[in-house]
Write a protein that holds these residues in place. Structure first.
Motif, PDB file in Angstrom:
ATOM      1  N   GLU A  82       0.831  -1.202   0.000  1.00 29.17           N
ATOM      2  CA  GLU A  82       0.000   0.000   0.000  1.00 29.17           C
ATOM      3  C   GLU A  82       0.867   1.254   0.000  1.00 29.17           C
ATOM      4  OE1 GLU A  82      -2.498  -0.540   3.380  1.00 29.17           O
ATOM      5  OE2 GLU A  82      -3.961  -1.777   2.303  1.00 29.17           O
ATOM      6  N   GLU A  83       1.950   1.231   0.775  1.00 26.72           N
ATOM      7  CA  GLU A  83       2.863   2.374   0.786  1.00 26.72           C
ATOM      8  C   GLU A  83       3.450   2.616  -0.595  1.00 26.72           C
ATOM      9  OE1 GLU A  83       5.810   1.552   3.704  1.00 26.72           O
ATOM     10  OE2 GLU A  83       4.427   1.706   5.402  1.00 26.72           O
ATOM     11  N   ARG A  84       3.812   1.546  -1.284  1.00 26.94           N
ATOM     12  CA  ARG A  84       4.379   1.698  -2.629  1.00 26.94           C
ATOM     13  C   ARG A  84       3.332   2.220  -3.610  1.00 26.94           C
ATOM     14  NH1 ARG A  84       6.944  -3.831  -1.717  1.00 26.94           N
ATOM     15  NH2 ARG A  84       9.025  -3.378  -0.910  1.00 26.94           N
ATOM     16  N   LEU A  85       2.078   1.788  -3.426  1.00 28.15           N
ATOM     17  CA  LEU A  85       1.004   2.280  -4.294  1.00 28.15           C
ATOM     18  C   LEU A  85       0.799   3.772  -4.087  1.00 28.15           C
ATOM     19  CD1 LEU A  85      -1.257   1.762  -6.319  1.00 28.15           C
ATOM     20  CD2 LEU A  85      -2.736   1.100  -4.403  1.00 28.15           C
ATOM     21  N   TYR A  86       0.765   4.235  -2.830  1.00 25.95           N
ATOM     22  CA  TYR A  86       0.639   5.667  -2.555  1.00 25.95           C
ATOM     23  C   TYR A  86       1.786   6.432  -3.201  1.00 25.95           C
ATOM     24  CZ  TYR A  86      -2.487   4.061   1.229  1.00 25.95           C
ATOM     25  OH  TYR A  86      -3.477   3.462   1.958  1.00 25.95           O
ATOM     26  N   GLU A  87       2.993   5.905  -3.037  1.00 24.29           N
ATOM     27  CA  GLU A  87       4.168   6.580  -3.574  1.00 24.29           C
ATOM     28  C   GLU A  87       4.139   6.615  -5.096  1.00 24.29           C
ATOM     29  OE1 GLU A  87       7.790   8.536  -3.963  1.00 24.29           O
ATOM     30  OE2 GLU A  87       6.375   8.369  -2.295  1.00 24.29           O
ATOM     31  N   MET A  88       3.664   5.538  -5.727  1.00 27.20           N
ATOM     32  CA  MET A  88       3.585   5.502  -7.181  1.00 27.20           C
ATOM     33  C   MET A  88       2.652   6.588  -7.698  1.00 27.20           C
ATOM     34  SD  MET A  88       1.978   2.591  -9.676  1.00 27.20           S
ATOM     35  CE  MET A  88       0.332   3.317  -9.417  1.00 27.20           C
ATOM     36  N   VAL A  89       1.483   6.735  -7.079  1.00 22.16           N
ATOM     37  CA  VAL A  89       0.522   7.752  -7.503  1.00 22.16           C
ATOM     38  C   VAL A  89       1.115   9.143  -7.343  1.00 22.16           C
ATOM     39  CG1 VAL A  89      -1.703   8.818  -6.941  1.00 22.16           C
ATOM     40  CG2 VAL A  89      -1.506   6.328  -7.069  1.00 22.16           C
ATOM     41  N   ARG A  90       1.776   9.392  -6.222  1.00 25.63           N
ATOM     42  CA  ARG A  90       2.345  10.711  -5.951  1.00 25.63           C
ATOM     43  C   ARG A  90       3.535  11.008  -6.878  1.00 25.63           C
ATOM     44  NH1 ARG A  90       6.436  13.079  -4.074  1.00 25.63           N
ATOM     45  NH2 ARG A  90       7.513  11.102  -3.744  1.00 25.63           N
ATOM     46  N   ALA A  91       4.459  10.054  -6.972  1.00 21.08           N
ATOM     47  CA  ALA A  91       5.701  10.304  -7.696  1.00 21.08           C
ATOM     48  C   ALA A  91       5.489  10.458  -9.198  1.00 21.08           C
ATOM     49  CB  ALA A  91       6.700   9.184  -7.414  1.00 21.08           C
ATOM     50  N   HIS A  92       4.458   9.828  -9.734  1.00 17.26           N
ATOM     51  CA  HIS A  92       4.268   9.848 -11.186  1.00 17.26           C
ATOM     52  C   HIS A  92       3.092  10.727 -11.609  1.00 17.26           C
ATOM     53  CE1 HIS A  92       7.363   6.829 -11.888  1.00 17.26           C
ATOM     54  NE2 HIS A  92       6.918   6.222 -10.812  1.00 17.26           N
ATOM     55  N   GLY A  93       2.643  11.584 -10.693  1.00 11.96           N
ATOM     56  CA  GLY A  93       1.685  12.617 -11.058  1.00 11.96           C
ATOM     57  C   GLY A  93       0.308  12.123 -11.456  1.00 11.96           C
ATOM     58  N   VAL A 136      -7.635  -2.639 -12.499  1.00  9.02           N
ATOM     59  CA  VAL A 136      -6.212  -2.813 -12.761  1.00  9.02           C
ATOM     60  C   VAL A 136      -5.610  -3.569 -11.585  1.00  9.02           C
ATOM     61  CG1 VAL A 136      -4.002  -1.667 -13.157  1.00  9.02           C
ATOM     62  CG2 VAL A 136      -6.116  -0.666 -14.072  1.00  9.02           C
ATOM     63  N   HIS A 137      -5.009  -4.701 -11.877  1.00  7.22           N
ATOM     64  CA  HIS A 137      -4.402  -5.513 -10.832  1.00  7.22           C
ATOM     65  C   HIS A 137      -2.902  -5.247 -10.804  1.00  7.22           C
ATOM     66  CE1 HIS A 137      -7.972  -7.904  -9.931  1.00  7.22           C
ATOM     67  NE2 HIS A 137      -8.231  -7.820 -11.210  1.00  7.22           N
ATOM     68  N   LEU A 138      -2.385  -4.918  -9.641  1.00  2.00           N
ATOM     69  CA  LEU A 138      -0.965  -4.678  -9.460  1.00  2.00           C
ATOM     70  C   LEU A 138      -0.437  -5.631  -8.399  1.00  2.00           C
ATOM     71  CD1 LEU A 138      -0.873  -0.758  -9.353  1.00  2.00           C
ATOM     72  CD2 LEU A 138      -0.601  -2.257 -11.331  1.00  2.00           C
ATOM     73  N   THR A 139       0.734  -6.190  -8.644  1.00  2.00           N
ATOM     74  CA  THR A 139       1.352  -7.070  -7.661  1.00  2.00           C
ATOM     75  C   THR A 139       2.397  -6.290  -6.863  1.00  2.00           C
ATOM     76  OG1 THR A 139       3.132  -7.807  -9.120  1.00  2.00           O
ATOM     77  CG2 THR A 139       1.049  -9.042  -9.200  1.00  2.00           C
ATOM     78  N   PRO A 148       7.824   0.558 -10.737  1.00  2.00           N
ATOM     79  CA  PRO A 148       6.707   1.460 -10.427  1.00  2.00           C
ATOM     80  C   PRO A 148       6.330   2.364 -11.595  1.00  2.00           C
ATOM     81  CG  PRO A 148       8.720   2.149  -9.296  1.00  2.00           C
ATOM     82  CD  PRO A 148       8.990   0.795  -9.866  1.00  2.00           C
ATOM     83  N   GLU A 149       7.316   2.816 -12.379  1.00  3.37           N
ATOM     84  CA  GLU A 149       7.007   3.695 -13.506  1.00  3.37           C
ATOM     85  C   GLU A 149       6.139   2.967 -14.540  1.00  3.37           C
ATOM     86  OE1 GLU A 149       9.291   6.510 -16.812  1.00  3.37           O
ATOM     87  OE2 GLU A 149      10.431   5.347 -15.342  1.00  3.37           O
ATOM     88  N   GLN A 150       6.471   1.709 -14.781  1.00  2.00           N
ATOM     89  CA  GLN A 150       5.679   0.919 -15.735  1.00  2.00           C
ATOM     90  C   GLN A 150       4.255   0.732 -15.221  1.00  2.00           C
ATOM     91  OE1 GLN A 150       6.306  -3.429 -16.034  1.00  2.00           O
ATOM     92  NE2 GLN A 150       6.785  -3.044 -18.194  1.00  2.00           N
ATOM     93  N   GLN A 151       4.096   0.487 -13.934  1.00  3.81           N
ATOM     94  CA  GLN A 151       2.753   0.291 -13.378  1.00  3.81           C
ATOM     95  C   GLN A 151       1.957   1.593 -13.398  1.00  3.81           C
ATOM     96  OE1 GLN A 151       2.085  -3.002 -12.914  1.00  3.81           O
ATOM     97  NE2 GLN A 151       4.178  -2.976 -13.701  1.00  3.81           N
ATOM     98  N   ALA A 152       2.646   2.711 -13.189  1.00  6.42           N
ATOM     99  CA  ALA A 152       1.965   4.006 -13.274  1.00  6.42           C
ATOM    100  C   ALA A 152       1.448   4.246 -14.689  1.00  6.42           C
ATOM    101  CB  ALA A 152       2.921   5.130 -12.864  1.00  6.42           C
ATOM    102  N   THR A 153       2.209   3.816 -15.672  1.00  6.50           N
ATOM    103  CA  THR A 153       1.774   3.955 -17.069  1.00  6.50           C
ATOM    104  C   THR A 153       0.529   3.116 -17.334  1.00  6.50           C
ATOM    105  OG1 THR A 153       4.042   4.374 -17.799  1.00  6.50           O
ATOM    106  CG2 THR A 153       2.470   3.626 -19.467  1.00  6.50           C
ATOM    107  N   VAL A 154       0.472   1.927 -16.770  1.00  4.03           N
ATOM    108  CA  VAL A 154      -0.714   1.070 -16.935  1.00  4.03           C
ATOM    109  C   VAL A 154      -1.944   1.762 -16.359  1.00  4.03           C
ATOM    110  CG1 VAL A 154      -1.779  -1.102 -16.221  1.00  4.03           C
ATOM    111  CG2 VAL A 154       0.617  -1.068 -16.941  1.00  4.03           C
ATOM    112  N   VAL A 155      -1.817   2.337 -15.153  1.00  3.69           N
ATOM    113  CA  VAL A 155      -2.952   3.019 -14.538  1.00  3.69           C
ATOM    114  C   VAL A 155      -3.330   4.261 -15.333  1.00  3.69           C
ATOM    115  CG1 VAL A 155      -3.763   4.219 -12.468  1.00  3.69           C
ATOM    116  CG2 VAL A 155      -2.374   2.144 -12.243  1.00  3.69           C
ATOM    117  N   ARG A 156      -2.337   5.059 -15.752  1.00  6.20           N
ATOM    118  CA  ARG A 156      -2.628   6.270 -16.524  1.00  6.20           C
ATOM    119  C   ARG A 156      -3.342   5.933 -17.832  1.00  6.20           C
ATOM    120  NH1 ARG A 156       1.962   8.174 -16.356  1.00  6.20           N
ATOM    121  NH2 ARG A 156       1.682   9.809 -14.787  1.00  6.20           N
TER     122      ARG A 156
END
Length: 337
Positions: A222-233, A298-301, A309-317
């Motif tokens: 969950e911490e990594r998910l929060y950070e991914m959303v924040r860091a990748h805008g 969107v399922h993230l492991t 994380p950058e690749q996963q942020a692209t999937v969500v975006r």
């Protein structure tokens, strides 16, 4: 001949210091030492000593931890020199258990100098007995070795399972499992898979530690998910919510939800256990139900969040941007969970 005399005719310059000081009987023969001379060197008070069956320490006094590790691998039949086998190659002897974790840098395990025995993982078909400082661990499948300080070492998840098999104290088990996750060595699911394969999940103190491990792993993800959303805008979602039909049934919880785009993110933190088939069925049923309502899931492991994380942020975006081209999703009620 004394212990400083070269073992020619074959030079030793290609060997490390530890390899020069620990050799098998076969290697000594290759270097020109006949059986009679070997026996003479190992007499009481002599310059050499037998460390393990067929393995010799080429100096007086106690062996170092490195020498004991090399001796253990030689006893298990692994060559003392040469590269590690390529992935998919023939399985070989590996250091595992507490010794492997010490080599991986764990602080919760004893140092190598504090271990009386080293666990060596070998194929189940090997006819080899535990003896001296070597405890033989057999396995139907021996994992590909990881090289640590030049030694073939079992991956962390497998080493953890082999260590837990020897630990009776619940606190010791908990500390090892927790460090494996907090230290970023591996994901909880990989550890649970190995524990399950070793049939250790029937032990109460292991089950309790695993429950704490899974909670720890989810919190880290969950911490990594929060950070991914924040860091990748990415736009801010609503976090940890339940979705329901208006006046209707509960659709399930998701870790992040963008109501305007009808995009949900769910962390796949399932751990392989006895009921994995049932859990997976429920998991897919919820996903299919949400997607029939027009909600993109969107399922993230945890592993992908940690490693890419950058690749996963692209999937969500991409999922958020694609929402403008989809039919509007069904209205759902969003509640905190």
């Amino acid at each position: 001949m004394n212990h400083n005399t070269p073992l020619s005719p074959r030079p030793l310059s290609h060997l490390s210091e530890a390899h020069r000081r620990v050799m098998s009987a076969a290697q000594l023969r290759e270097h020109g030492v006949p059986a009679a001379r070997l026996s003479a060197q190992c007499r009481p008070g002599g310059p050499w000593q037998q460390l393990l069956p067929g393995v010799y320490l080429l100096h007086p006094g106690p062996p170092t931890s490195e020498e004991r590790l090399h001796g253990a691998l030689l006893y298990a039949g692994r060559p003392a020199t040469g590269p590690l086998p390529r992935p998919g190659g023939a399985p070989e002897a590996l250091i595992t258990g507490l010794a492997a974790l010490a080599l991986h840098g764990f602080a919760s395990t004893p140092a190598l100098t504090g271990l009386d025995r080293f666990d060596v993982l070998v194929p189940r078909t090997r006819r080899l007995r535990s003896t001296g400082c070597v405890r033989v661990v057999r396995s139907a499948e021996v994992p590909v070795a990881e090289e640590v300080t030049g030694l073939p070492v079992a991956p962390v998840a497998r080493a953890v399972a082999d260590a837990v098999a020897q630990l009776a104290d619940a606190d010791d088990v908990r500390l090892v499992l927790t460090e494996a996750v907090r230290g970023g060595h591996c994901e909880p699911a990989a550890i649970v898979r190995e524990l399950n394969g070793a049939r250790l999940l029937s032990r109460p103190h292991v089950v309790d530690a695993v429950d704490a491990l899974l909670a720890e792993g989810r919190a880290r993800a969950e911490e990594r998910l929060y950070e991914m959303v924040r860091a990748h805008g990415l736009p801010d979602p609503v976090w940890n919510v339940d979705l329901r039909m208006p006046g209707g049934p509960h659709l399930g919880g998701v870790d992040a939800y963008w109501p305007e785009q009808a995009v949900a993110v769910e962390l796949d933190t399932r751990a392989p256990r006895q009921d994995e088939a049932t859990v997976w069925t429920e998991y897919t049923r919820k996903r299919d139900h949400l997607e029939r309502l027009g909600i993109t899931v969107v399922h993230l492991t945890p592993k992908k969040l940690r490693e890419a994380p950058e690749q996963q942020a692209t999937v969500v975006r991409t999922a958020l941007m694609a929402s403008v081209d989809r039919e509007p999703a069904a209205y759902v009620v969003v509640l905190p969970r």
